[in-house]
Design a protein around this motif. Structure first.
Motif, mmCIF file in Angstrom:
data_model
loop_
_atom_site.group_PDB
_atom_site.id
_atom_site.type_symbol
_atom_site.label_atom_id
_atom_site.label_comp_id
_atom_site.label_asym_id
_atom_site.label_seq_id
_atom_site.Cartn_x
_atom_site.Cartn_y
_atom_site.Cartn_z
ATOM 1 N N ASN A 28 23.852 42.607 2.992
ATOM 2 C CA ASN A 28 23.127 41.473 2.284
ATOM 3 C C ASN A 28 23.970 40.177 2.360
ATOM 4 N N ARG A 29 25.201 40.202 2.497
ATOM 5 C CA ARG A 29 25.867 38.822 2.863
ATOM 6 C C ARG A 29 25.287 37.835 4.097
ATOM 7 N N THR A 51 21.982 37.575 4.606
ATOM 8 C CA THR A 51 20.782 37.093 3.952
ATOM 9 C C THR A 51 20.661 35.616 3.892
ATOM 10 N N PRO A 52 21.380 34.939 3.616
ATOM 11 C CA PRO A 52 21.397 33.340 3.463
ATOM 12 C C PRO A 52 21.613 32.897 5.100
ATOM 13 N N SER A 53 22.089 33.289 5.758
ATOM 14 C CA SER A 53 22.322 32.871 7.106
ATOM 15 C C SER A 53 21.128 33.332 8.221
ATOM 16 N N LEU A 54 20.595 34.501 7.866
ATOM 17 C CA LEU A 54 19.362 34.798 8.603
ATOM 18 C C LEU A 54 18.320 33.911 7.837
ATOM 19 N N LEU A 55 18.014 33.551 6.752
ATOM 20 C CA LEU A 55 16.869 32.757 6.316
ATOM 21 C C LEU A 55 17.119 31.367 6.952
ATOM 22 N N LYS A 56 18.276 30.851 6.919
ATOM 23 C CA LYS A 56 18.685 29.676 7.675
ATOM 24 C C LYS A 56 18.247 29.599 9.130
ATOM 25 N N THR A 57 18.624 30.722 9.847
ATOM 26 C CA THR A 57 18.479 30.607 11.112
ATOM 27 C C THR A 57 16.983 30.834 11.510
ATOM 28 N N ALA A 58 16.245 31.526 10.870
ATOM 29 C CA ALA A 58 14.725 31.791 10.935
ATOM 30 C C ALA A 58 14.117 30.538 10.831
ATOM 31 N N LYS A 59 14.537 29.516 9.926
ATOM 32 C CA LYS A 59 13.889 28.183 9.771
ATOM 33 C C LYS A 59 14.250 27.036 10.661
ATOM 34 N N LEU A 101 16.269 40.858 7.929
ATOM 35 C CA LEU A 101 15.953 40.673 6.340
ATOM 36 C C LEU A 101 15.303 41.864 5.821
ATOM 37 N N ALA A 102 14.203 42.480 6.384
ATOM 38 C CA ALA A 102 13.634 43.547 5.842
ATOM 39 C C ALA A 102 14.290 44.876 5.714
ATOM 40 N N ASP A 103 15.192 44.897 6.794
ATOM 41 C CA ASP A 103 15.833 46.242 7.072
ATOM 42 C C ASP A 103 17.050 46.134 6.014
ATOM 43 N N ILE A 104 17.636 44.900 5.717
ATOM 44 C CA ILE A 104 18.730 44.514 4.545
ATOM 45 C C ILE A 104 18.157 45.305 3.300
ATOM 46 N N GLY A 105 16.952 44.894 3.046
ATOM 47 C CA GLY A 105 16.198 45.853 1.869
ATOM 48 C C GLY A 105 16.581 45.632 0.328
ATOM 49 N N THR A 106 17.327 44.314 0.061
ATOM 50 C CA THR A 106 17.755 44.097 -1.227
ATOM 51 C C THR A 106 16.636 43.380 -1.821
ATOM 52 N N ASP A 107 16.935 42.896 -3.136
ATOM 53 C CA ASP A 107 16.090 41.981 -3.777
ATOM 54 C C ASP A 107 16.229 40.638 -3.163
ATOM 55 N N GLU A 108 17.471 40.319 -2.977
ATOM 56 C CA GLU A 108 17.488 38.962 -2.300
ATOM 57 C C GLU A 108 17.122 38.759 -0.922
ATOM 58 N N SER A 109 16.935 39.705 -0.103
ATOM 59 C CA SER A 109 16.448 39.832 1.372
ATOM 60 C C SER A 109 14.973 39.651 1.099
ATOM 61 N N GLN A 113 13.310 38.230 -1.326
ATOM 62 C CA GLN A 113 13.100 37.025 -1.731
ATOM 63 C C GLN A 113 13.188 36.040 -0.464
ATOM 64 N N ALA A 114 14.148 36.147 0.215
ATOM 65 C CA ALA A 114 14.315 35.475 1.487
ATOM 66 C C ALA A 114 12.846 35.408 2.285
ATOM 67 N N LEU A 115 12.462 36.646 2.362
ATOM 68 C CA LEU A 115 11.317 37.008 3.254
ATOM 69 C C LEU A 115 9.961 36.278 2.564
ATOM 70 N N TRP A 116 9.854 36.340 1.298
ATOM 71 C CA TRP A 116 9.001 35.810 0.609
ATOM 72 C C TRP A 116 8.887 34.183 0.958
ATOM 73 N N GLU A 117 10.335 33.661 0.886
ATOM 74 C CA GLU A 117 10.303 31.971 1.079
ATOM 75 C C GLU A 117 9.933 31.852 2.607
ATOM 76 N N LEU A 118 10.369 32.583 3.288
ATOM 77 C CA LEU A 118 9.957 32.521 4.877
ATOM 78 C C LEU A 118 8.207 32.591 5.027
ATOM 79 N N SER A 119 7.682 33.503 4.257
ATOM 80 C CA SER A 119 6.259 33.568 4.169
ATOM 81 C C SER A 119 5.430 32.474 3.690
#
Length: 80
Positions: free
Chosen positions: A4-5, A7-15, A37-45, A47-53
């Protein structure tokens, strides 16, 4: 590793837009980030997917939405 750590880097990279990927109109890196992000599977990941969506690029938003739509069906892949 499904940490899960990441998650922030994956979100930033995707954008981000990288000059060396200017030829890639399928946004492969963002797609890989959405899978991770989907495979991490936490609430935080999730949320990151929702933000990307909600992202302005419909390709990237679509990749994220697809992972959200399949969230429950892909539970066996998640790190939870």
């Amino acid at each position: 590793m499904k940490d899960n750590r990441a998650t922030p880097s994956l979100l930033k990279t995707a954008k981000r837009t990288f000059d060396y990927l200017a030829y890639d109109h399928s946004y492969s890196l963002a797609r890989i980030c959405s899978w991770a992000l989907a495979d991490i599977g936490t609430d935080e990941s999730k949320q990151a997917l929702w933000e990307l969506s909600q992202w302005h690029d419909p390709n990237i938003a679509g990749y994220a939405q697809k992972r959200l739509d399949k969230w429950e069906a892909e539970m066996h892949r998640k790190s939870r």
